[in-house]
Scaffold this motif. Structure first.
Motif, PDB file in Angstrom:
ATOM      1  N   THR A 222       0.834  -1.207   0.000  1.00 58.21           N
ATOM      2  CA  THR A 222       0.000   0.000   0.000  1.00 58.21           C
ATOM      3  C   THR A 222       0.865   1.252   0.000  1.00 58.21           C
ATOM      4  N   ARG A 223       1.911   1.235   0.810  1.00 62.29           N
ATOM      5  CA  ARG A 223       2.810   2.393   0.900  1.00 62.29           C
ATOM      6  C   ARG A 223       3.498   2.646  -0.438  1.00 62.29           C
ATOM      7  N   ASP A 224       3.975   1.596  -1.086  1.00 57.63           N
ATOM      8  CA  ASP A 224       4.629   1.744  -2.384  1.00 57.63           C
ATOM      9  C   ASP A 224       3.649   2.280  -3.429  1.00 57.63           C
ATOM     10  N   TYR A 225       2.406   1.821  -3.350  1.00 53.03           N
ATOM     11  CA  TYR A 225       1.374   2.269  -4.290  1.00 53.03           C
ATOM     12  C   TYR A 225       1.112   3.766  -4.106  1.00 53.03           C
ATOM     13  N   GLY A 254      -8.011  -2.448  -8.817  1.00 51.23           N
ATOM     14  CA  GLY A 254      -7.048  -3.012  -9.755  1.00 51.23           C
ATOM     15  C   GLY A 254      -6.635  -2.079 -10.881  1.00 51.23           C
ATOM     16  N   PHE A 255      -6.834  -0.768 -10.689  1.00 50.91           N
ATOM     17  CA  PHE A 255      -6.405   0.184 -11.724  1.00 50.91           C
ATOM     18  C   PHE A 255      -4.884   0.214 -11.794  1.00 50.91           C
ATOM     19  N   LYS A 256      -4.350   0.096 -12.997  1.00 53.88           N
ATOM     20  CA  LYS A 256      -2.911   0.146 -13.173  1.00 53.88           C
ATOM     21  C   LYS A 256      -2.420   1.577 -13.038  1.00 53.88           C
ATOM     22  N   LEU A 257      -1.184   1.718 -12.569  1.00 56.71           N
ATOM     23  CA  LEU A 257      -0.623   3.044 -12.349  1.00 56.71           C
ATOM     24  C   LEU A 257      -0.564   3.848 -13.648  1.00 56.71           C
ATOM     25  N   GLU A 258      -0.283   3.179 -14.753  1.00 53.46           N
ATOM     26  CA  GLU A 258      -0.205   3.883 -16.028  1.00 53.46           C
ATOM     27  C   GLU A 258      -1.553   4.493 -16.409  1.00 53.46           C
TER      28      GLU A 258
END
Length: 334
Positions: A222-225, A254-258
């Motif tokens: 979670t922190r990295d996200y 589940g949304f991708k960071l991009e």
């Protein structure tokens, strides 16, 4: 970049407990890892603190503290040897022990009986009361020693916290060690933060090394996200509580960071400011339309422009592009 170990150039080899590689590479200090590797190398024979120091470059006292750390984490036995079974190193489980004496000692200094459900605050013990508990409990003495190797010299409030976590919340020694090591790794060792996590773990029955490591893994993920979101949104400060809720929703969905970053770029282009609510509307609209990657969205945009081009009247190129762009965004937002 991918890496592959060239085992062919090696001679004799020794194993490393799986739990060390899986759970302690980020939590343990460099000195603790070096000491453990030397002990693994010397598996089957006893080693003195001086030997460990001479062969690792770690100070004798630091080496002793590291050995104690791995003992309390149940990775090595009290004699300093590593347990193993078949080809996979295992963790030596401690022998059953009686109820820690610290509880008896603490009960002697309390004027009121300890309730079965304790509030989320510790009992403030005096220096004399803490000394009495230390005198009667090897566990508490070990915890204090390891805690000092993790966070530095302990204050009275920190000693109170450790006793409270162990004696009142009932957290096991290895769980407290993992908690303190984790807090030190993220540079949050103030008592309030540590106690908040400890109380949550107690409430949720997170009281084994495996459960604690799973919880830390979730926290790290979670922190990295969140840190990735902050980087992509060019944020200079931590998200607010409301913003953190949006981030948690995106992570769970589940949304991708991009894709989130693309929605952020669209938001900046449209309203020229960071708006989590606006980004969220775009993401939900894309999801409802079946678009879960940036390429999905770009393909939809391209198709829309092609269809629009065949039906639109001739307009200046810039005006046409802006109108089409706004239509695409509005289509996804509403």
């Amino acid at each position: 970049m991918e890496y592959k170990v060239n085992c062919g150039i090696w001679g004799a080899m020794f194993g490393v407990p799986v739990i060390v590689a899986d759970n302690f590479l980020k939590l343990a200090t460099g000195e603790q890892i070096k000491v453990l590797l030397y002990l693994l190398r010397c598996s089957g024979k006893n080693c003195t603190s001086e030997e460990i120091s001479a062969n690792t470059g770690v100070a004798v006292q630091v080496a002793e503290d590291a050995v104690l750390f791995w003992q309390q984490a149940n990775v090595i036995t009290p004699q300093g040897t590593i347990s193993a079974a078949n080809t996979t190193p295992l963790i030596m489980q401690p022998q059953p022990v009686e109820v820690p004496e610290a509880k008896t000692a603490l009960a002697q200094v309390q004027t009121q009986p300890t309730p079965s459900k304790l509030p989320d605050h510790k009992i403030n013990l005096s220096g004399g009361e803490i000394a009495e508990i230390m005198k009667n409990s090897q566990d508490i003495r070990d915890l204090f020693k390891i805690a000092e190797s993790i966070v530095g010299t302990l204050k009275n409030s920190q000693m109170n916290s450790i006793i409270w976590m162990y004696d009142h919340l009932g957290l096991k020694k290895e769980v407290i060690i993992i908690l303190l090591t984790y807090c030190a790794s993220i540079k949050k060792t103030n008592t309030a933060y540590v106690e908040k996590i400890a109380f949550t773990w107690s409430e949720n029955d997170i009281n084994t090394m495996e459960a604690a490591q799973d919880e830390i893994q979730k926290r790290n993920t979670t922190r990295d996200y969140i840190l990735s979101i902050m980087e992509k949104f060019e944020m200079n400060r931590r998200p607010t509580a409301k913003q953190a809720e949006f981030i948690e929703q995106w992570k769970n969905a589940g949304f991708k960071l991009e894709l989130i970053h693309y929605a952020y770029e669209k938001t900046i282009e449209q309203i020229n400011k960071l708006s989590f609510d606006y980004i969220n509307k775009i993401l939900l609209s894309w999801r409802d339309s079946g678009f879960m990657t940036v390429q999905d969205v770009k393909n939809a945009e391209s198709d829309f422009r092609k269809n629009k081009k065949g039906t639109s009247s001739k307009k200046p190129e810039n005006d046409t592009d802006m109108e089409e762009y706004e239509s695409i965004i509005n289509q996804f937002l509403y």
